[in-house]
Design a protein around this motif. Structure first.
Motif, PDB file in Angstrom:
ATOM      1  N   ARG A   1       0.795  -1.398   0.061  1.00 21.45           N
ATOM      2  CA  ARG A   1       0.096   0.164   0.271  1.00 21.45           C
ATOM      3  C   ARG A   1       0.989   1.307   0.067  1.00 21.45           C
ATOM      4  O   ARG A   1       2.039   1.350   0.482  1.00 21.45           O
ATOM      5  CB  ARG A   1      -0.928   0.038   1.172  1.00 21.45           C
ATOM      6  N   ARG A   2       0.183   2.406  -0.472  1.00 22.31           N
ATOM      7  CA  ARG A   2       1.017   3.667  -0.384  1.00 22.31           C
ATOM      8  C   ARG A   2       1.150   3.985   0.947  1.00 22.31           C
ATOM      9  O   ARG A   2       0.293   4.013   1.766  1.00 22.31           O
ATOM     10  CB  ARG A   2       0.166   4.616  -1.332  1.00 22.31           C
ATOM     11  N   PHE A   3       2.632   4.573   1.211  1.00 19.45           N
ATOM     12  CA  PHE A   3       2.691   5.372   2.541  1.00 19.45           C
ATOM     13  C   PHE A   3       2.052   6.486   2.691  1.00 19.45           C
ATOM     14  O   PHE A   3       2.034   7.499   1.666  1.00 19.45           O
ATOM     15  CB  PHE A   3       4.164   5.416   2.645  1.00 19.45           C
ATOM     16  N   ASP A   4       1.220   6.623   3.811  1.00 18.64           N
ATOM     17  CA  ASP A   4       0.493   7.958   3.966  1.00 18.64           C
ATOM     18  C   ASP A   4       1.291   8.848   4.597  1.00 18.64           C
ATOM     19  O   ASP A   4       1.340   9.075   5.946  1.00 18.64           O
ATOM     20  CB  ASP A   4      -0.657   7.421   4.862  1.00 18.64           C
ATOM     21  N   ALA A   5       2.055   9.667   3.719  1.00 14.34           N
ATOM     22  CA  ALA A   5       2.873  10.968   4.416  1.00 14.34           C
ATOM     23  C   ALA A   5       2.069  11.864   5.296  1.00 14.34           C
ATOM     24  O   ALA A   5       2.734  12.485   6.359  1.00 14.34           O
ATOM     25  CB  ALA A   5       3.469  11.585   3.079  1.00 14.34           C
ATOM     26  N   ALA A   6       0.944  12.290   4.752  1.00  7.10           N
ATOM     27  CA  ALA A   6       0.057  13.241   5.771  1.00  7.10           C
ATOM     28  C   ALA A   6      -0.037  12.758   6.847  1.00  7.10           C
ATOM     29  O   ALA A   6      -0.135  13.649   8.039  1.00  7.10           O
ATOM     30  CB  ALA A   6      -1.393  13.676   4.802  1.00  7.10           C
ATOM     31  N   SER A   7      -0.531  11.576   7.149  1.00  8.55           N
ATOM     32  CA  SER A   7      -0.706  10.853   8.509  1.00  8.55           C
ATOM     33  C   SER A   7       0.521  10.817   9.115  1.00  8.55           C
ATOM     34  O   SER A   7       0.354  11.117  10.478  1.00  8.55           O
ATOM     35  CB  SER A   7      -1.445   9.595   8.156  1.00  8.55           C
ATOM     36  N   ALA A   8       1.604  10.808   8.644  1.00 10.42           N
ATOM     37  CA  ALA A   8       2.767  10.652   9.240  1.00 10.42           C
ATOM     38  C   ALA A   8       3.084  12.024  10.099  1.00 10.42           C
ATOM     39  O   ALA A   8       3.640  12.107  11.057  1.00 10.42           O
ATOM     40  CB  ALA A   8       3.905  10.222   8.342  1.00 10.42           C
ATOM     41  N   LEU A   9       3.066  12.992   9.184  1.00 12.16           N
ATOM     42  CA  LEU A   9       3.083  14.381   9.669  1.00 12.16           C
ATOM     43  C   LEU A   9       2.271  14.782  10.574  1.00 12.16           C
ATOM     44  O   LEU A   9       2.579  15.372  11.625  1.00 12.16           O
ATOM     45  CB  LEU A   9       2.991  15.452   8.598  1.00 12.16           C
ATOM     46  N   LEU A  10       0.734  14.269  10.755  1.00  8.71           N
ATOM     47  CA  LEU A  10      -0.005  14.459  11.804  1.00  8.71           C
ATOM     48  C   LEU A  10       0.283  13.776  12.910  1.00  8.71           C
ATOM     49  O   LEU A  10       0.246  14.249  14.122  1.00  8.71           O
ATOM     50  CB  LEU A  10      -1.473  14.052  11.203  1.00  8.71           C
ATOM     51  N   SER A  11       0.875  12.514  12.886  1.00  6.08           N
ATOM     52  CA  SER A  11       1.085  11.857  13.912  1.00  6.08           C
ATOM     53  C   SER A  11       2.406  12.251  14.755  1.00  6.08           C
ATOM     54  O   SER A  11       2.564  12.450  15.816  1.00  6.08           O
ATOM     55  CB  SER A  11       1.754  10.272  13.433  1.00  6.08           C
TER      56      SER A  11
END
Length: 458
Positions: free
Chosen positions: A201-211
C-alpha cells in the motif's frame, strides 16, 4: 544490501532464530540504552562545549522527541516495505549518527546528531516486536517476547551505569563512539533477519506528519509542565495536541492499514493491553524518579547507597521477565499481568510508607517486590498485545507497543516532577510520587484483569 531469508510460516529454524535474536538484542539494547546513557555526561558536555546546563538537557530531549514522533510512521513504513528493511536502515542511521555525536565540537551539532540518532532508534524500536513475531513460532511466542522484554528492561536501567563506567576511563565522546563496533556487528548479523510481509500500500505521508505533530506536541507539553512553564504555554501545547490528534484520528477512520492503528484499538484485548502498558510504565517511571529522592533526602542515604538500594529491581526483573514469558504460553496473560501489577502497586505503597530509619534489607525486599511485579507483567502483556493483532498488522502493534512505553515514561516523569515540586505543598514529595505510582499500578492491575473477560468473549 544485506541478505534476507524468507520466514517459514511459523517462525525461523532454531539456528537462524538464534542469530536473528542476536541481531535484535544488540541493536535494541543500544537504542534503549542511549536514551539515558548521556545523562551522566551532561556536566562534562556543558563544560567542554561552553554551554549552559539548561541548554545541554536538549542532548537528551532531542533523542527522546525524535524517537517518539517517528515510531508510528516507521511502523507503518515497515508494513509497506518490510520490517527487516526498516530495522536495518534504522540501525545504519543510528550507528552513523553515533559517530557524528562523538565527533561533535559544538552543542548545536551534537543536538542535531542526537536527533538523527533518535530517528534511527525509532526505526529499531518501531518494528522490533513485529520481527519477534516472525522469528519465533506461535507456540513459543511468549518465550521470544520474554527474551526481548529482558533485553529492553536491562538496557533501560543500564544506561547511567554504562555511561559512568565509560567516563571513569575515557572522555564523554566515547559514550557515543562505543556504538560503532557494536552497531557494525549488529548490521553484520542483520542478514539473518526474516523477510516479513509487504502490504504494497501507498505510504500515508500526511498521516505521518499529523502523527509527528500530535505526539511531539504532547511530549513537549508534558516537558513544559514538568519545568513549571506558565499555564498558558502548557494549554497551547495541549490544544495543539488535541487538534492534531483529532485530525489524525479522523484521517485514519476507514483505512485498511491505518498509521495510527485505530483498527487494532477496536480489538478489546489489544486496547486494554495498550492502556495497561501506558499505566505500568507511568508507575515505573514515577518509581525510578522518586526512589533517589526518597533514599537520599528522606532517609539520608548517600548517592552510592541509593544506587545499590535500587539494584534489586533490575536484578529480580532479569530473572522474572523470561520466566513470565514462558508462563504466558500456558497461563492467561491478563491474569499474570494483573498479579504482577498488584505486586508492583503493593511494593510502591510499602516504599512510600517506610519507617523513619529502615535497614537496607527492609528497603531492598520492597524494591525487589516492585521488580518482580513489573517483570511478571511485562512479557505476558507484550505477548497478548502482539498475538491479538493480525500478523500482517504486526508493524502497527509493534509501533503502538513502543509508543505506549515512551508515553507512559514521559507521563510518569511529569507526574513525578509535579509531586516533587512545591506546587502541591507536600514536604515529602518522593513518598507522594510513590503513592501516585502505586495508585496507577493498581489501576493497571484492574485493567489487566479485565482482559480475562475480553479474552473469553473473543
Amino acid at each position: 544490501m544485506s541478505q534476507t531469508h524468507s520466514a517459514p510460516p511459523d517462525g525461523l529454524p532454531p539456528g537462524q532464530r538464534l542469530w536473528a535474536m542476536a541481531a535484535i538484542a544488540v541493536a535494541i539494547a543500544l537504542a534503549v540504552m542511549d536514551s539515558s546513557v548521556a545523562n551522566v555526561a551532561l556536566p562534562a558536555i556543558s563544560r567542554d562545549l561552553g554551554a549552559e546546563p539548561s541548554d545541554v538537557i536538549l542532548v537528551v530531549n532531542a533523542y527522546q522527541i525524535a524517537t517518539i514522533v517517528s515510531l508510528l510512521p516507521f511502523a507503518s513504513l515497515g508494513e509497506k516495505v518490510g520490517h527487516e528493511r526498516v530495522y536495518t536502515v534504522g540501525l545504519a542511521v543510528f550507528t552513523a549518527a553515533s559517530v557524528a555525536c562523538a565527533l561533535s565540537s559544538s552543542l548545536p551539532s551534537l543536538i542535531a546528531a542526537r536527533a538523527i540518532q533518535g530517528f534511527g532508534a525509532a526505526g529499531l524500536m518501531s518494528v522490533n516486536t513485529a520481527l519477534i513475531r516472525y522469528i519465533w513460532p506461535q507456540a513459543l511466542l511468549g518465550r521470544g517476547v520474554g527474551t526481548n522484554a529482558l533485553i529492553v528492561a536491562a538496557a533501560s536501567v543500564a544506561g547511567p551505569p554504562v555511561g559512568s563506567a565509560v567516563l571513569a576511563v575515557a572522555h564523554w565522546p566515547w559514550i557515543f563512539a562505543i556504538n560503532l563496533p557494536l552497531g557494525l556487528a549488529a548490521l553484520a548479523l542483520s542478514r539473518f533477519l526474516p523477510r516479513t510481509h509487504r502490504s504494497g500500500r501507498r505510504f500515508d505521508a500526511a498521516s505521518a506528519l499529523l502523527s509527528a505533530a500530535t505526539f511531539g506536541l504532547l511530549t513537549l507539553g508534558l516537558e513544559q509542565f514538568t519545568r513549571g512553564a506558565a499555564w498558558w504555554v502548557v494549554v497551547l501545547f495541549v490544544a495543539g495536541f488535541l487538534g492534531f490528534g483529532l485530525a489524525l484520528v479522523r484521517r485514519q477512520a476507514g483505512r485498511p492499514s491505518p498509521l495510527l492503528p485505530v483498527d487494532l484499538l477496536r480489538i478489546p484485548v489489544f486496547a486494554l493491553s495498550i492502556a495497561t502498558s501506558i499505566c505500568s510504565f507511568t508507575a515505573q517511571m514515577l518509581a525510578f524518579v522518586a526512589m533517589p529522592f526518597l533514599f537520599q533526602h528522606a532517609l539520608g542515604r548517600s548517592a552510592v547507597e541509593s544506587g545499590l538500594l535500587i539494584t534489586p529491581w533490575p536484578l529480580v526483573l532479569i530473572v522474572v521477565a523470561p520466566l513470565s514469558g514462558r508462563l504466558a504460553d500456558r497461563i492467561n496473560p491478563g491474569l499474570l499481568g494483573g498479579v504482577g501489577l498488584a505486586l508492583l502497586a503493593g511494593g510502591m505503597a510499602l516504599l512510600a510508607t517506610l519507617p523513619s530509619a529502615p535497614s537496607a534489607f527492609e528497603i531492598g525486599w520492597r524494591v525487589a517486590l516492585c521488580g518482580a511485579g513489573f517483570g511478571l507483567f511485562q512479557s505476558p502483556n507484550n505477548r497478548v498485545l502482539l498475538a491479538s493483532a493480525p500478523r500482517e498488522r504486526s508493524g502497527g502493534a509493534s509501533g503502538m507497543l513502543s509508543t505506549a512505553r515512551l508515553l507512559g515514561q514521559t507521563t510518569g516523569a511529569a507526574l513525578a516532577g509535579l509531586a516533587l515540586s512545591p506546587l502541591l505543598g507536600s514536604k515529602d514529595g518522593a513518598s507522594l510520587a510513590m503513592m501516585i505510582g502505586a495508585a496507577v499500578a493498581a489501576l493497571a492491575a484492574v485493567v489487566s484483569l479485565s482482559r480475562l473477560a475480553a479474552t473469553r468473549r473473543a
